[in-house]
Design a protein around this motif. Structure first.
Motif, PDB file in Angstrom:
ATOM      1  N   LEU A 172       1.446   6.360  -6.838  1.00 47.40           N
ATOM      2  CA  LEU A 172       0.331   7.204  -7.242  1.00 47.40           C
ATOM      3  C   LEU A 172       0.876   8.890  -7.093  1.00 47.40           C
ATOM      4  O   LEU A 172       0.343   9.836  -7.946  1.00 47.40           O
ATOM      5  CB  LEU A 172      -0.926   7.122  -6.204  1.00 47.40           C
ATOM      6  CG  LEU A 172      -2.390   7.824  -6.611  1.00 47.40           C
ATOM      7  CD1 LEU A 172      -2.774   7.237  -7.960  1.00 47.40           C
ATOM      8  CD2 LEU A 172      -3.110   7.375  -5.487  1.00 47.40           C
ATOM      9  N   ARG A 173       1.697   9.320  -6.179  1.00 46.32           N
ATOM     10  CA  ARG A 173       2.092  10.671  -5.864  1.00 46.32           C
ATOM     11  C   ARG A 173       3.114  10.926  -6.965  1.00 46.32           C
ATOM     12  O   ARG A 173       3.051  12.270  -7.290  1.00 46.32           O
ATOM     13  CB  ARG A 173       2.515  10.786  -4.528  1.00 46.32           C
ATOM     14  CG  ARG A 173       1.493  11.268  -3.637  1.00 46.32           C
ATOM     15  CD  ARG A 173       2.255  11.455  -2.020  1.00 46.32           C
ATOM     16  NE  ARG A 173       1.873  10.411  -1.221  1.00 46.32           N
ATOM     17  CZ  ARG A 173       2.664   9.544  -0.636  1.00 46.32           C
ATOM     18  NH1 ARG A 173       3.963   9.630  -0.636  1.00 46.32           N
ATOM     19  NH2 ARG A 173       1.975   8.625   0.158  1.00 46.32           N
ATOM     20  N   LEU A 222      -4.520  -0.318  -5.435  1.00 46.51           N
ATOM     21  CA  LEU A 222      -4.644   0.130  -3.872  1.00 46.51           C
ATOM     22  C   LEU A 222      -5.921   0.050  -3.508  1.00 46.51           C
ATOM     23  O   LEU A 222      -5.981  -0.519  -2.260  1.00 46.51           O
ATOM     24  CB  LEU A 222      -4.457   1.930  -3.920  1.00 46.51           C
ATOM     25  CG  LEU A 222      -4.241   2.503  -2.836  1.00 46.51           C
ATOM     26  CD1 LEU A 222      -2.979   1.914  -2.208  1.00 46.51           C
ATOM     27  CD2 LEU A 222      -4.026   3.969  -3.014  1.00 46.51           C
ATOM     28  N   SER A 223      -6.873  -0.077  -4.257  1.00 43.80           N
ATOM     29  CA  SER A 223      -8.290  -0.473  -3.594  1.00 43.80           C
ATOM     30  C   SER A 223      -8.128  -2.110  -3.069  1.00 43.80           C
ATOM     31  O   SER A 223      -8.783  -2.506  -2.257  1.00 43.80           O
ATOM     32  CB  SER A 223      -9.530  -0.224  -4.515  1.00 43.80           C
ATOM     33  OG  SER A 223      -9.311  -1.105  -5.605  1.00 43.80           O
ATOM     34  N   ARG A 281       0.818  -1.238   0.192  1.00 43.73           N
ATOM     35  CA  ARG A 281       0.103   0.067   0.140  1.00 43.73           C
ATOM     36  C   ARG A 281       0.842   1.176  -0.088  1.00 43.73           C
ATOM     37  O   ARG A 281       0.608   2.308  -0.756  1.00 43.73           O
ATOM     38  CB  ARG A 281      -0.971   0.020   1.208  1.00 43.73           C
ATOM     39  CG  ARG A 281      -1.825   1.142   1.228  1.00 43.73           C
ATOM     40  CD  ARG A 281      -2.877   1.052   2.387  1.00 43.73           C
ATOM     41  NE  ARG A 281      -1.968   1.276   3.437  1.00 43.73           N
ATOM     42  CZ  ARG A 281      -2.676   1.393   4.915  1.00 43.73           C
ATOM     43  NH1 ARG A 281      -4.050   1.133   4.795  1.00 43.73           N
ATOM     44  NH2 ARG A 281      -2.204   1.466   5.891  1.00 43.73           N
ATOM     45  N   ASN A 322      -6.121  -2.328  -0.128  1.00 40.70           N
ATOM     46  CA  ASN A 322      -6.900  -1.963   1.242  1.00 40.70           C
ATOM     47  C   ASN A 322      -7.794  -2.787   1.649  1.00 40.70           C
ATOM     48  O   ASN A 322      -8.050  -3.202   2.754  1.00 40.70           O
ATOM     49  CB  ASN A 322      -7.265  -0.727   0.879  1.00 40.70           C
ATOM     50  CG  ASN A 322      -6.444   0.661   1.105  1.00 40.70           C
ATOM     51  OD1 ASN A 322      -5.255   0.478   1.701  1.00 40.70           O
ATOM     52  ND2 ASN A 322      -6.670   1.511   0.024  1.00 40.70           N
ATOM     53  N   ARG A 329      -1.984   5.807 -13.110  1.00 45.72           N
ATOM     54  CA  ARG A 329      -2.766   6.305 -11.911  1.00 45.72           C
ATOM     55  C   ARG A 329      -3.988   5.395 -11.847  1.00 45.72           C
ATOM     56  O   ARG A 329      -4.205   4.966 -10.670  1.00 45.72           O
ATOM     57  CB  ARG A 329      -3.193   7.829 -11.928  1.00 45.72           C
ATOM     58  CG  ARG A 329      -2.365   8.903 -11.470  1.00 45.72           C
ATOM     59  CD  ARG A 329      -2.828  10.276 -11.792  1.00 45.72           C
ATOM     60  NE  ARG A 329      -3.349  10.855 -10.596  1.00 45.72           N
ATOM     61  CZ  ARG A 329      -2.961  11.178  -9.786  1.00 45.72           C
ATOM     62  NH1 ARG A 329      -1.571  10.549  -9.494  1.00 45.72           N
ATOM     63  NH2 ARG A 329      -3.311  11.770  -8.700  1.00 45.72           N
ATOM     64  N   GLU A 330      -4.510   4.880 -12.801  1.00 46.07           N
ATOM     65  CA  GLU A 330      -5.768   4.267 -12.865  1.00 46.07           C
ATOM     66  C   GLU A 330      -5.357   2.876 -12.329  1.00 46.07           C
ATOM     67  O   GLU A 330      -6.179   2.373 -11.528  1.00 46.07           O
ATOM     68  CB  GLU A 330      -6.363   4.122 -14.150  1.00 46.07           C
ATOM     69  CG  GLU A 330      -7.625   3.498 -14.447  1.00 46.07           C
ATOM     70  CD  GLU A 330      -8.501   3.497 -15.663  1.00 46.07           C
ATOM     71  OE1 GLU A 330      -8.758   2.158 -16.439  1.00 46.07           O
ATOM     72  OE2 GLU A 330      -8.397   4.553 -16.408  1.00 46.07           O
ATOM     73  N   VAL A 339      -2.952   1.968 -10.511  1.00 44.82           N
ATOM     74  CA  VAL A 339      -2.343   1.925  -9.107  1.00 44.82           C
ATOM     75  C   VAL A 339      -3.474   2.333  -8.114  1.00 44.82           C
ATOM     76  O   VAL A 339      -3.745   1.334  -7.372  1.00 44.82           O
ATOM     77  CB  VAL A 339      -1.634   3.491  -9.035  1.00 44.82           C
ATOM     78  CG1 VAL A 339      -1.130   3.367  -7.457  1.00 44.82           C
ATOM     79  CG2 VAL A 339      -0.158   2.763  -9.651  1.00 44.82           C
ATOM     80  N   LEU A 340      -4.340   2.885  -8.630  1.00 45.46           N
ATOM     81  CA  LEU A 340      -5.802   3.345  -7.746  1.00 45.46           C
ATOM     82  C   LEU A 340      -6.453   1.922  -7.619  1.00 45.46           C
ATOM     83  O   LEU A 340      -6.996   1.585  -6.625  1.00 45.46           O
ATOM     84  CB  LEU A 340      -6.612   4.109  -8.517  1.00 45.46           C
ATOM     85  CG  LEU A 340      -6.268   5.723  -8.254  1.00 45.46           C
ATOM     86  CD1 LEU A 340      -7.088   6.613  -8.865  1.00 45.46           C
ATOM     87  CD2 LEU A 340      -6.459   5.982  -6.823  1.00 45.46           C
ATOM     88  N   SER A 384      -2.051   8.919 -16.596  1.00 39.94           N
ATOM     89  CA  SER A 384      -3.499   8.929 -16.293  1.00 39.94           C
ATOM     90  C   SER A 384      -3.584   7.148 -16.395  1.00 39.94           C
ATOM     91  O   SER A 384      -4.425   6.674 -15.375  1.00 39.94           O
ATOM     92  CB  SER A 384      -4.346   9.535 -17.086  1.00 39.94           C
ATOM     93  OG  SER A 384      -4.237   8.891 -18.581  1.00 39.94           O
ATOM     94  N   GLU A 439       0.932   4.010  -2.945  1.00 38.70           N
ATOM     95  CA  GLU A 439       0.541   5.559  -2.585  1.00 38.70           C
ATOM     96  C   GLU A 439       1.686   6.273  -3.053  1.00 38.70           C
ATOM     97  O   GLU A 439       1.531   7.425  -3.717  1.00 38.70           O
ATOM     98  CB  GLU A 439       0.333   5.724  -1.019  1.00 38.70           C
ATOM     99  CG  GLU A 439      -1.040   4.995  -0.600  1.00 38.70           C
ATOM    100  CD  GLU A 439      -1.208   4.916   0.865  1.00 38.70           C
ATOM    101  OE1 GLU A 439      -0.316   5.177   1.787  1.00 38.70           O
ATOM    102  OE2 GLU A 439      -2.251   4.880   1.103  1.00 38.70           O
TER     103      GLU A 439
END
Length: 157
Positions: free
Chosen positions: A47-48, A63-64, A40, A67, A56-57, A59-60, A53, A44
């Motif tokens: 992502l930073r 990340l979900s 995680r 989590n 980012r998509e 990684v998100l 894009s 993160e």
């Protein structure tokens, strides 16, 4: 007065008890939680750091997933920590490995003078007023030497 300490045969020290199995499961879960937290943190950071894009998509999404996996692991660990059945098994309570230890060498220590000095220096009282209490304390600290008898260890009191 004599006290007897008797030990009735041991058991297989290599046999895994219910408690040790539970502890092994806890260790495994904690390792998985640590791994998920590192994943995680890395996601993160990525992502930073990224402006892309598509990255980012992805990684998100990852990340979900991490989590939700982390939440499941924490709930499973909470369930293990709240289980008490393992500690209520009478058979498991009777079987525990014995560790042979030698007798500890002990020596008498005289605390009378340091206690008198402490009372006088820190409280300003006359140490003679506390003489009986100090002697009671020294009596409680008296070394009791165990002796091996026919029925087990004896402690003379």
């Amino acid at each position: 007065m004599l006290y007897y300490v008797l030990f009735d045969g041991g058991c297989n020290p290599y046999a895994q008890t219910g408690r040790s199995k539970l502890q092994s499961q806890r260790v495994t879960l904690n390792q998985q939680i640590i791994k998920a937290m590192r994943l995680r943190a890395g996601a993160e950071n990525l992502l930073r750091a990224t402006d892309n894009s598509k990255v980012r998509e992805t990684v998100l999404l990852e990340l979900s997933f991490v989590n939700s996996n982390l939440q499941l692991l924490k709930e499973e660990l909470e369930g293990l920590n709240s289980s008490v059945e393992v500690y209520q098994n009478e058979k498991a309570a009777l079987c525990f490995p014995l560790i042979p230890l030698g007798l500890k060498e002990t020596k008498e220590v005289d605390f009378v003078t340091p206690l008198r000095d402490f009372i006088e220096e820190h409280y300003g009282d006359d140490p003679a007023e506390y003489e009986d209490k100090i002697l009671d304390l020294m009596d409680l600290r008296q070394v009791r030497t165990p002796i091996m008898g026919e029925l087990g260890w004896l402690f003379h009191v």
